[in-house]
Motif scaffolding. Structure first.
Motif, PDB file in Angstrom:
ATOM      1  N   VAL A   1     -14.441 -19.302 -12.317  1.00 27.64           N
ATOM      2  CA  VAL A   1     -14.269 -18.626 -11.033  1.00 27.64           C
ATOM      3  C   VAL A   1     -12.779 -18.504 -10.723  1.00 27.64           C
ATOM      4  CG1 VAL A   1     -14.697 -18.741  -8.546  1.00 27.64           C
ATOM      5  CG2 VAL A   1     -16.474 -19.465 -10.165  1.00 27.64           C
ATOM      6  N   LYS A   2     -12.356 -17.328 -10.285  1.00 28.08           N
ATOM      7  CA  LYS A   2     -10.953 -17.095  -9.946  1.00 28.08           C
ATOM      8  C   LYS A   2     -10.739 -17.259  -8.443  1.00 28.08           C
ATOM      9  CE  LYS A   2     -10.377 -13.651 -13.626  1.00 28.08           C
ATOM     10  NZ  LYS A   2     -10.081 -12.210 -13.900  1.00 28.08           N
ATOM     11  N   ILE A   3      -9.720 -18.055  -8.074  1.00 26.49           N
ATOM     12  CA  ILE A   3      -9.363 -18.225  -6.662  1.00 26.49           C
ATOM     13  C   ILE A   3      -7.971 -17.627  -6.469  1.00 26.49           C
ATOM     14  CG2 ILE A   3      -9.097 -19.830  -4.752  1.00 26.49           C
ATOM     15  CD1 ILE A   3     -10.678 -21.897  -6.367  1.00 26.49           C
ATOM     16  N   LEU A   4      -7.911 -16.533  -5.716  1.00 22.20           N
ATOM     17  CA  LEU A   4      -6.645 -15.828  -5.514  1.00 22.20           C
ATOM     18  C   LEU A   4      -5.920 -16.361  -4.280  1.00 22.20           C
ATOM     19  CD1 LEU A   4      -8.192 -13.972  -7.489  1.00 22.20           C
ATOM     20  CD2 LEU A   4      -7.214 -12.007  -6.290  1.00 22.20           C
ATOM     21  N   GLY A   5      -4.741 -16.938  -4.498  1.00 24.05           N
ATOM     22  CA  GLY A   5      -3.927 -17.430  -3.397  1.00 24.05           C
ATOM     23  C   GLY A   5      -2.729 -16.540  -3.167  1.00 24.05           C
ATOM     24  N   VAL A   6      -2.979 -15.249  -3.130  1.00 31.40           N
ATOM     25  CA  VAL A   6      -1.885 -14.275  -3.008  1.00 31.40           C
ATOM     26  C   VAL A   6      -1.375 -14.241  -1.568  1.00 31.40           C
ATOM     27  CG1 VAL A   6      -1.180 -11.879  -3.370  1.00 31.40           C
ATOM     28  CG2 VAL A   6      -2.971 -12.889  -4.812  1.00 31.40           C
ATOM     29  N   PRO A   7      -0.106 -14.572  -1.328  1.00 29.55           N
ATOM     30  CA  PRO A   7       0.425 -14.547   0.042  1.00 29.55           C
ATOM     31  C   PRO A   7       0.858 -13.147   0.459  1.00 29.55           C
ATOM     32  CG  PRO A   7       2.124 -15.293  -1.455  1.00 29.55           C
ATOM     33  CD  PRO A   7       0.884 -15.068  -2.295  1.00 29.55           C
ATOM     34  N   ASN A   8       0.967 -12.954   1.762  1.00 31.57           N
ATOM     35  CA  ASN A   8       1.598 -11.758   2.318  1.00 31.57           C
ATOM     36  C   ASN A   8       1.070 -10.453   1.722  1.00 31.57           C
ATOM     37  OD1 ASN A   8       3.338 -10.217   3.885  1.00 31.57           O
ATOM     38  ND2 ASN A   8       5.154 -10.682   2.676  1.00 31.57           N
ATOM     39  N   LEU A   9      -0.220 -10.245   1.827  1.00 35.97           N
ATOM     40  CA  LEU A   9      -0.818  -9.025   1.261  1.00 35.97           C
ATOM     41  C   LEU A   9      -0.264  -7.736   1.863  1.00 35.97           C
ATOM     42  CD1 LEU A   9      -4.552 -10.035   0.712  1.00 35.97           C
ATOM     43  CD2 LEU A   9      -2.768  -9.695  -1.002  1.00 35.97           C
ATOM     44  N   PRO A  10       0.112  -7.701   3.153  1.00 37.62           N
ATOM     45  CA  PRO A  10       0.690  -6.451   3.669  1.00 37.62           C
ATOM     46  C   PRO A  10       1.932  -5.991   2.893  1.00 37.62           C
ATOM     47  CG  PRO A  10       0.052  -7.849   5.489  1.00 37.62           C
ATOM     48  CD  PRO A  10      -0.103  -8.677   4.249  1.00 37.62           C
ATOM     49  N   ALA A  11       2.667  -6.944   2.324  1.00 42.24           N
ATOM     50  CA  ALA A  11       3.864  -6.580   1.556  1.00 42.24           C
ATOM     51  C   ALA A  11       3.513  -5.849   0.267  1.00 42.24           C
ATOM     52  CB  ALA A  11       4.693  -7.829   1.233  1.00 42.24           C
ATOM     53  N   ARG A  12       2.250  -5.887  -0.139  1.00 49.73           N
ATOM     54  CA  ARG A  12       1.816  -5.180  -1.345  1.00 49.73           C
ATOM     55  C   ARG A  12       1.488  -3.713  -1.063  1.00 49.73           C
ATOM     56  NH1 ARG A  12      -0.611  -8.643  -6.067  1.00 49.73           N
ATOM     57  NH2 ARG A  12       0.752 -10.451  -5.881  1.00 49.73           N
ATOM     58  N   ILE A  13       1.486  -3.363   0.195  1.00 53.08           N
ATOM     59  CA  ILE A  13       1.382  -1.952   0.584  1.00 53.08           C
ATOM     60  C   ILE A  13       2.453  -1.708   1.650  1.00 53.08           C
ATOM     61  CG2 ILE A  13      -0.942  -1.179  -0.031  1.00 53.08           C
ATOM     62  CD1 ILE A  13      -1.980  -2.383   2.495  1.00 53.08           C
ATOM     63  N   SER A  14       3.689  -1.908   1.218  1.00 46.06           N
ATOM     64  CA  SER A  14       4.806  -2.023   2.150  1.00 46.06           C
ATOM     65  C   SER A  14       5.124  -0.757   2.937  1.00 46.06           C
ATOM     66  CB  SER A  14       6.064  -2.470   1.391  1.00 46.06           C
ATOM     67  OG  SER A  14       6.361  -1.570   0.336  1.00 46.06           O
ATOM     68  N   ALA A  15       4.878   0.407   2.361  1.00 42.04           N
ATOM     69  CA  ALA A  15       5.186   1.638   3.094  1.00 42.04           C
ATOM     70  C   ALA A  15       4.333   1.748   4.358  1.00 42.04           C
ATOM     71  CB  ALA A  15       4.987   2.858   2.198  1.00 42.04           C
ATOM     72  N   ASP A  16       3.047   1.531   4.206  1.00 41.02           N
ATOM     73  CA  ASP A  16       2.150   1.626   5.357  1.00 41.02           C
ATOM     74  C   ASP A  16       2.334   0.462   6.322  1.00 41.02           C
ATOM     75  OD1 ASP A  16       0.924   4.039   4.702  1.00 41.02           O
ATOM     76  OD2 ASP A  16      -0.519   3.072   3.388  1.00 41.02           O
ATOM     77  N   SER A  17       2.475  -0.753   5.790  1.00 44.03           N
ATOM     78  CA  SER A  17       2.623  -1.909   6.676  1.00 44.03           C
ATOM     79  C   SER A  17       3.941  -1.838   7.444  1.00 44.03           C
ATOM     80  CB  SER A  17       2.528  -3.215   5.885  1.00 44.03           C
ATOM     81  OG  SER A  17       3.430  -3.249   4.813  1.00 44.03           O
ATOM     82  N   SER A  18       4.998  -1.324   6.801  1.00 44.23           N
ATOM     83  CA  SER A  18       6.269  -1.152   7.506  1.00 44.23           C
ATOM     84  C   SER A  18       6.149  -0.102   8.596  1.00 44.23           C
ATOM     85  CB  SER A  18       7.372  -0.737   6.508  1.00 44.23           C
ATOM     86  OG  SER A  18       7.637  -1.762   5.577  1.00 44.23           O
ATOM     87  N   ALA A  19       5.450   0.981   8.289  1.00 46.14           N
ATOM     88  CA  ALA A  19       5.292   2.056   9.273  1.00 46.14           C
ATOM     89  C   ALA A  19       4.577   1.554  10.525  1.00 46.14           C
ATOM     90  CB  ALA A  19       4.522   3.217   8.652  1.00 46.14           C
ATOM     91  N   LEU A  20       3.512   0.772  10.332  1.00 48.49           N
ATOM     92  CA  LEU A  20       2.765   0.269  11.484  1.00 48.49           C
ATOM     93  C   LEU A  20       3.569  -0.781  12.249  1.00 48.49           C
ATOM     94  CD1 LEU A  20      -0.879  -0.073  10.088  1.00 48.49           C
ATOM     95  CD2 LEU A  20       0.155   1.843  11.313  1.00 48.49           C
ATOM     96  N   TYR A  21       4.211  -1.692  11.529  1.00 45.43           N
ATOM     97  CA  TYR A  21       5.001  -2.733  12.197  1.00 45.43           C
ATOM     98  C   TYR A  21       6.177  -2.126  12.951  1.00 45.43           C
ATOM     99  CZ  TYR A  21       7.818  -6.906  12.952  1.00 45.43           C
ATOM    100  OH  TYR A  21       8.556  -7.910  13.535  1.00 45.43           O
ATOM    101  N   ALA A  22       6.815  -1.133  12.353  1.00 43.90           N
ATOM    102  CA  ALA A  22       7.941  -0.475  13.016  1.00 43.90           C
ATOM    103  C   ALA A  22       7.502   0.189  14.316  1.00 43.90           C
ATOM    104  CB  ALA A  22       8.576   0.551  12.075  1.00 43.90           C
ATOM    105  N   ARG A  23       6.291   0.730  14.331  1.00 45.18           N
ATOM    106  CA  ARG A  23       5.770   1.333  15.568  1.00 45.18           C
ATOM    107  C   ARG A  23       5.473   0.256  16.607  1.00 45.18           C
ATOM    108  NH1 ARG A  23       1.730   4.970  12.071  1.00 45.18           N
ATOM    109  NH2 ARG A  23       3.277   6.399  11.175  1.00 45.18           N
ATOM    110  N   ASN A  24       5.012  -0.914  16.155  1.00 45.06           N
ATOM    111  CA  ASN A  24       4.834  -2.041  17.076  1.00 45.06           C
ATOM    112  C   ASN A  24       6.158  -2.371  17.753  1.00 45.06           C
ATOM    113  OD1 ASN A  24       2.685  -3.669  14.647  1.00 45.06           O
ATOM    114  ND2 ASN A  24       2.047  -2.443  16.407  1.00 45.06           N
ATOM    115  N   LEU A  25       7.240  -2.434  16.976  1.00 42.48           N
ATOM    116  CA  LEU A  25       8.558  -2.760  17.510  1.00 42.48           C
ATOM    117  C   LEU A  25       9.100  -1.640  18.403  1.00 42.48           C
ATOM    118  CD1 LEU A  25      10.422  -4.430  14.497  1.00 42.48           C
ATOM    119  CD2 LEU A  25       9.243  -5.531  16.399  1.00 42.48           C
ATOM    120  N   LEU A  26       8.810  -0.413  18.046  1.00 40.65           N
ATOM    121  CA  LEU A  26       9.222   0.723  18.867  1.00 40.65           C
ATOM    122  C   LEU A  26       8.638   0.596  20.271  1.00 40.65           C
ATOM    123  CD1 LEU A  26      10.399   3.621  19.263  1.00 40.65           C
ATOM    124  CD2 LEU A  26       8.240   4.489  18.312  1.00 40.65           C
TER     125      LEU A  26
END
Length: 377
Positions: free
Chosen positions: A312-337
């Motif tokens: 059985v594989k157990i994935l401990g991958v951190p910070n998944l939003p960073a793996r789709i950084s263009a979209d996650s940055s766009a949404l976070y930047a709008r939060n900050l805006l």
């Protein structure tokens, strides 16, 4: 004119950025001056030239970007050299991870910074557009299914071919917050048979509305297991034992299990025991979205794919939003805006009202001290 600085994220694996050309253009139009450190957006496929075209100035170093800044926008908490570069009284807005980054919080206070933690933005209607936890969790839930499907190595939907039928994968989501709901929706779109569980009774209807089956021990404790802020309460040992018994048989039949349970300021609750992992079929996958807070799965390791003796594989991958950084940055930047709009008064001048309910709830340091109630010693 107030100056907002945006610097490169320096934490390992962090590819997001706190502003995009879209938000830079809107911030400039709102009367702010933007200074972006060179290369800040490269992880999210944004070139310096794109920022310049939107109206930002490019600084050679983080120190240069921060030197005259009234406000520093970050994704993660600033590093020590960034904190030291802040002028006294400067504002800092970031996902500070304030419960765990205590040394940084104290350094910000010592520097005289007024720091806001985006994770503390209250869950009220007026603040929805600033809810960075939700915007990032949404993408994390999506990405968790993609990661799980890749590690699983088999098809998720049922396929009927001349050579025979491929059975659909069984996906079980544990914890139905924003990330869990998106994981359900994504797994359903990919054709999996999806089930889900959560201690909050309000989630049952949400799960079923997405076409998944809800699984939980529905007793009196379950009926009162949600805080006024919409978070899950930590359940008693007795309830956890009953829930574990219910889901143990279910987990053994699953192909992919995704865990998403988090409690603010506390270690992540253990949802899947070593015995439950051992009951799963060889080739099954667990994706632990709570790995950065200790993990929901026994045996999960931060930043690693742990493979058990039974395959059985157990994935401990951190910070998944960073793996789709263009979209996650766009949404976070709008939060900050949207958050930046709170820094202006009715006349449009830079004059943050720290008594505003949103600013007050998210304020962490001010006047040389740590001021957030949950962080005071």
């Amino acid at each position: 004119m107030a100056v907002i600085a945006v610097t490169k994220e320096r934490k390992s694996g962090e590819t997001r950025v706190a502003a995009t050309p879209e938000t830079v253009k809107k911030l400039v139009a709102a009367g702010f001056e933007l200074v972006v450190e060179t290369g800040a957006g490269l992880g999210a496929s944004i070139a310096d030239a794109d920022y310049e075209a939107a109206g930002a100035k490019i600084a050679k170093t983080a120190k240069d970007a921060i030197a005259k800044a009234d406000v520093l926008f970050k994704v993660r908490a600033p590093e020590a050299d960034e904190v030291k570069a802040l002028k006294s009284g400067a504002y800092v807005v970031a996902l500070l991870n304030a419960f765990n980054e205590k040394a940084t919080v104290e350094a910000l206070a010592k520097q005289g910074a007024t720091a806001f933690a985006m994770e503390f933005v209250p869950r009220i209607t007026r603040a929805q557009v600033m809810d960075a936890l939700s915007s990032q969790a949404n993408l994390a839930g999506y990405r968790a299914v993609i990661e799980g499907a890749e590690a699983y190595g088999k098809a998720l939907p049922m396929m009927m071919t001349a050579a025979g039928t491929v059975a659909p994968a069984k996906v079980f989501i544990m914890g139905v917050g924003v990330a869990g709901l998106q994981a359900i929706a994504t797994a359903r779109r990919l054709g999996a048979v999806v089930t889900a569980t959560d201690v909050r009774p309000a989630t049952k209807e949400q799960v079923e509305s997405l076409g998944a089956k809800f699984i939980a021990v529905e007793d009196e404790e379950f009926a009162n297991a949600q805080t006024e802020g919409g978070y899950a309460k930590e359940m008693s040992a007795a309830y956890q034992a009953k829930q574990a018994e219910l889901v143990s048989g279910h987990i053994a039949k699953q192909d992919i299990v995704i865990t998403t349970a988090l409690i603010p300021g506390r270690p992540a609750p253990k949802l899947v025991s070593a015995a439950q992992v051992a009951s799963m079929k060889s080739g099954s996958v667990l994706v632990d979205l709570a790995i950065e807070q200790g993990g929901n799965v026994e045996g999960a390791k931060l930043g690693e794919v742990a493979v058990t003796k039974n395959g059985v594989k157990i994935l401990g991958v951190p910070n998944l939003p960073a793996r789709i950084s263009a979209d996650s940055s766009a949404l976070y930047a709008r939060n900050l805006l949207a958050f930046a709009e709170l820094f202006k008064n009715k006349e449009g001048a830079f004059a943050p009202d720290l008594e505003d309910e949103i600013l007050k709830a998210s304020l962490v340091t001010h006047g040389g001290a740590v001021v957030h109630p949950s962080l005071k010693a």
